[in-house]
Design a protein around this motif. Structure first.
Motif, short mmCIF file in Angstrom:
data_model
loop_
_atom_site.label_atom_id
_atom_site.label_comp_id
_atom_site.label_asym_id
_atom_site.label_seq_id
_atom_site.Cartn_x
_atom_site.Cartn_y
_atom_site.Cartn_z
N ARG B 111 0.91 -1.12 0.11
CA ARG B 111 -0.01 0.01 0.01
C ARG B 111 0.87 1.25 0.07
NH1 ARG B 111 -5.47 -1.63 1.31
NH2 ARG B 111 -4.99 -3.60 2.37
N SER B 116 -3.13 2.20 -2.45
CA SER B 116 -4.18 1.15 -2.27
C SER B 116 -5.20 0.72 -3.49
CB SER B 116 -5.18 1.34 -1.15
OG SER B 116 -5.85 2.80 -1.37
N ALA B 117 -4.87 1.73 -4.51
CA ALA B 117 -5.59 1.29 -5.74
C ALA B 117 -5.04 0.38 -6.65
CB ALA B 117 -5.71 2.83 -6.55
N PRO B 118 -5.79 -0.48 -7.19
CA PRO B 118 -5.37 -1.45 -7.92
C PRO B 118 -4.52 -0.96 -9.04
CG PRO B 118 -7.66 -1.72 -7.73
CD PRO B 118 -7.44 -0.64 -7.16
N LEU B 119 -3.62 -1.69 -9.46
CA LEU B 119 -2.76 -1.58 -10.67
C LEU B 119 -3.16 -2.11 -12.00
CD1 LEU B 119 1.10 -1.85 -9.38
CD2 LEU B 119 -0.42 0.13 -9.22
N ALA B 120 -3.02 -1.31 -13.03
CA ALA B 120 -3.42 -1.82 -14.23
C ALA B 120 -2.41 -2.68 -14.88
CB ALA B 120 -3.71 -0.72 -15.14
N THR B 213 -7.37 -8.78 -10.78
CA THR B 213 -7.25 -7.61 -10.00
C THR B 213 -5.86 -7.62 -9.21
OG1 THR B 213 -9.28 -7.42 -9.89
CG2 THR B 213 -8.26 -5.76 -8.56
N VAL B 214 -4.82 -6.61 -9.53
CA VAL B 214 -3.76 -6.46 -8.78
C VAL B 214 -3.92 -5.50 -7.82
CG1 VAL B 214 -1.33 -5.73 -8.91
CG2 VAL B 214 -2.31 -6.89 -10.98
N HIS B 215 -4.30 -6.11 -6.52
CA HIS B 215 -4.47 -5.17 -5.23
C HIS B 215 -3.76 -5.59 -4.17
CE1 HIS B 215 -7.81 -7.73 -3.76
NE2 HIS B 215 -7.60 -8.40 -4.73
N PRO B 216 -3.47 -4.65 -3.11
CA PRO B 216 -2.70 -5.20 -1.94
C PRO B 216 -3.21 -6.40 -1.17
CG PRO B 216 -3.27 -2.77 -1.88
CD PRO B 216 -3.98 -3.25 -3.16
N GLU B 221 -5.99 -13.24 -0.51
CA GLU B 221 -7.04 -13.81 -1.17
C GLU B 221 -6.46 -15.39 -1.61
OE1 GLU B 221 -9.20 -10.66 -3.71
OE2 GLU B 221 -8.05 -11.91 -5.05
#
Lengths: 421, 292
Positions: B111, B116-120, B213-216, B221
């Motif tokens: 983060r 914290s926003a997902p990466l493209a 989705t690439v997120h922290p 998950e």
């Protein structure tokens, strides 16, 4: 908990008395605090998901709300009173409700604000109603929050599901004759998705479109390949997404991976989910409450201020959180009070709010919905843009300038919302 | 038609199973050799995805997929040397706490570094699309992934079963004291095993970044599924983990076909059934050092 249970045998009458006295003393100590709070800062209990499938959106909401608070305080506060924002992760309905209760009871929040999940918002709304405190539901979009589950103490700022379906539907009908077309929907399996699906079904019925398949998808599903295979078997004219949060990003990426030919539309999308999908993956027409390319001077200035502070473009949840705090600040300044009954009276009065759009917004007294313009946007063709942030293009303002703002919102006539209860 | 469709879901489930395998195999190896339940394993998967997104800007898609696991595997060496090493002979609860804490630290670090926003992340155009075999449809990219996973799997199997390195590791799993008595230091072997496990998880992250989705929190998950796979497969068994990963993938695919709403629950139901029938998991072996 276990500690007290184990020791409960030792709890004598004297102990109980001491405890009682302590509680009474605490209550007395509490009194002056409440008196002082009226002239001190206005405390805003801000709850929004920062983890889970909507967690990536919550960060944007906190940034928008913080910027608004910072600007209001720098300008002398709301009617002379400083705002204090207490932001916390609402996690899920159970935790959200518990934290809401704690914020009102122990942290001295004057009112609650925030949330994105419709399910959590319903739980928080119950806590707010019980405590007779206002809850400004910023991001949730379920129609039920404005219908059967509306509440005298809850106000909703984001566009409801019906309005999102109408926004996309209007744009879609301009591009294509949808009568007789086959739609296959994928729906997030919780209150928001169910609600969006019924709004979508109503839209298909009205326009003689055919719903040939629908899949309910658990919010923690990350692999959509089985559903994509099902889509191909159904062979629809349109794939229609009623998904939420990370689900949208995951689906969109995997749909591009499989490269199926059916055009995609959706009744719910947040700009952040679109950005996260990456270039070349997203296509189709989608609804939004606001986009950073909106061409009004106020909106452009907001984008600049946000970029100056955070070094990135604001997302629609940043915008709506900013607007919600500004609305509350105006209400506090105009009424000279942060007390819930005064705020409700003011918000129900039809007061106009500048929401950076071409027409001002107001709350509808019948269901506490903020009535404002909405938009449809389309995704530019792959390769025609350099950066994901340039990928989206506002295509239509709904309703059109000649139509009444209320026309895209669910009707309140004979409606399910009974605020007196 | 229905039969073909079911078959399609089964094959798709196998691909998904291959992906679970990348994460579960390292988890199982690290537990077997070091006795450590590595709750930070998901974090390396997430780091693999984030490193891929960052590196693919410079090295391109294939460069990113190749370099990201290497970078993360180097981190894995540091992780083993400075943290894990201290806990092999300690109470397992300590390593559980440490790796759990580390998972939280890693998620927050992500983060702080990437936001914290997902990466493209996107697939290159030439890798998108499907392969159509008669009535069956497969994602081109997933078939490629399956091939890569199969090759890696064969490599790991050969390494563990046909090399002197593998013999020491397998002996170390059963009886580290005996290995020590024979004058072999297990430590460098442990470092290599952790590096390998972490690298495989990072490769999973890198390969999946363009289609998820690439997120922290992506590490947290996947970790639950990886654990389910390890438990079903049985500890210490290479083929157990392989079978379990593929089984979980296929069961999920088939469940989606019949009862879509139960697809997430299906793997837990599978775990319950397997554990009731075979408490050690499908092919779980008796590991002598954990028996006392």
């Amino acid at each position: 908990m276990t500690y007290t249970t184990r020791k409960s045998g030792l709890l004598t009458r004297r102990h109980a008395l001491t405890l009682g006295t302590g509680a009474a003393a605490a209550a007395m100590l509490g009194a002056p605090v409440i008196v002082r709070a009226q002239s001190g800062p206005v405390k805003i209990g801000h709850l929004t998901p920062m983890t889970g499938f909507l967690g990536t959106l919550g960060g944007w909401a906190v940034e928008g709300a913080s910027l608004a608070v910072e600007e209001i305080n720098a300008g002398g506060g709301a009617g002379g009173r400083m705002l204090e924002l207490m932001s916390e992760d609402s996690i899920n309905p159970e935790n959200g409700a518990t934290k809401a209760q704690r914020m009102l009871e122990q942290d001295g929040a004057d009112f609650l604000l925030g949330e994105i999940s419709s399910a959590t918002a319903l739980a928080i709304s119950e806590v707010a109603a019980r405590n007779e405190k206002l809850f400004m539901a910023v991001g949730p979009r379920s129609d039920v929050l404005r219908g059967e589950r509306c509440s005298r103490t809850m106000f909703c700022t984001d566009i409801p599901n019906t309005a999102m379906v109408n926004a996309v539907g209007t744009a879609l009908k301009q591009q294509d004759d949808i009568a007789g077309k086959k739609f296959f929907t994928l729906t997030a399996d919780y209150v928001f998705g169910h609600d969006l699906l019924s709004a979508a079904k109503a839209f298909f019925d009205r326009n003689d479109a055919e719903l040939i398949g629908d899949e309910l998808i658990a919010t923690d599903v990350t692999d959509f390949s089985p559903f994509i295979l099902k889509l191909r078997q159904a062979n629809p004219d349109y794939v229609c997404l009623n998904l939420a949060g990370n689900q949208v990003t995951n689906f969109v990426k995997q749909y591009a991976e499989f490269g199926l030919p059916y055009p995609m539309i959706g009744f719910n999308l947040n700009t952040a989910d679109a950005w996260a999908a990456g270039a070349g993956n997203l296509s189709g027409t989608w609804p939004t409450v606001w986009l950073h390319t909106l061409d009004t001077p106020e909106s452009k200035a907001f984008v600049e201020r946000f970029q100056a502070k955070y070094g990135k473009l604001p997302e629609n949840h940043s915008w709506i959180s900013y607007i919600a705090v500004q609305i509350m600040a105006k209400a506090i300044a105009e009424t000279g009070s942060a007390a819930t009954p005064d705020l409700i009276d003011y918000l129900e009065s039809g007061a106009k709010f500048d929401v950076m759009k071409s027409r001002p917004a107001h709350f509808r007294a019948e269901d506490h919905q903020l009535i404002q313009e909405a938009y449809a946007f389309t995704v530019k063709d792959d390769g025609s843009y350099e950066d994901v942030h340039d990928m989206l293009e506002l295509s239509a303002t709904v309703p059109g300038a000649e139509e009444a703002l209320e026309s895209i919102y669910p009707s309140t006539e004979g409606g399910a919302c009974k605020l007196s209860l | 038609m229905q039969l073909f469709f079911l078959l399609e879901q089964v094959v798709n489930g196998l691909v998904l199973g291959g992906y679970y395998l990348l994460i579960a195999l390292g988890l199982s190896l690290i537990f077997s050799v070091g006795g450590i339940v590595n709750l930070a394993h998901g974090a390396f998967y997430a780091l693999g995805a984030y490193a891929f997104v960052t590196l693919s800007g410079t090295f391109g898609f294939f460069g990113g997929v190749l370099v990201s696991p290497i970078v993360v595997a180097l981190l894995g060496i540091a992780f083993e040397r400075f943290i894990l090493r201290r806990f092999y002979r300690e109470d397992p609860i300590l390593s559980l706490l440490v790796t759990f804490g580390l998972a939280l630290v890693a998620e927050q670090a992500i983060r702080m570094i990437w936001g914290s926003a997902p990466l493209a992340a996107s697939l290159p155009r030439e890798l998108r699309g499907s392969v159509i075999l008669g009535p069956l449809l497969f994602s081109k990219y997933r078939l490629m992934m399956l091939a890569v996973i199969a090759v890696l799997l064969a490599g790991v199997w050969v390494l563990l079963n046909r090399t002197s390195f593998g013999r020491v590791v397998r002996a170390g799993i059963q009886d580290p004291d005996m290995v020590a008595a024979l004058g072999i230091r297990l430590q460098p072997y442990m470092t290599t095993v952790v590096m390998l496990g972490v690298g495989l998880a990072a490769l999973g992250g890198a390969m999946f970044a363009p289609i998820t989705t690439v997120h922290p929190a992506m590490g947290a998950e996947i970790l639950t599924i990886a654990f389910v796979v390890v438990v079903i497969g049985g500890l210490g068994s290479f083929w157990g983990v392989v079978c379990a990963a593929l089984l979980v993938g296929v069961v999920r695919g088939v469940t989606v076909f019949f009862v879509p709403a139960a697809s997430e629950a299906s793997m837990y139901a599978l775990m319950l059934v397997v554990l009731l029938l075979r408490p050690r998991g499908l092919l779980g072996e008796t590991i002598r050092k954990f028996e006392s």
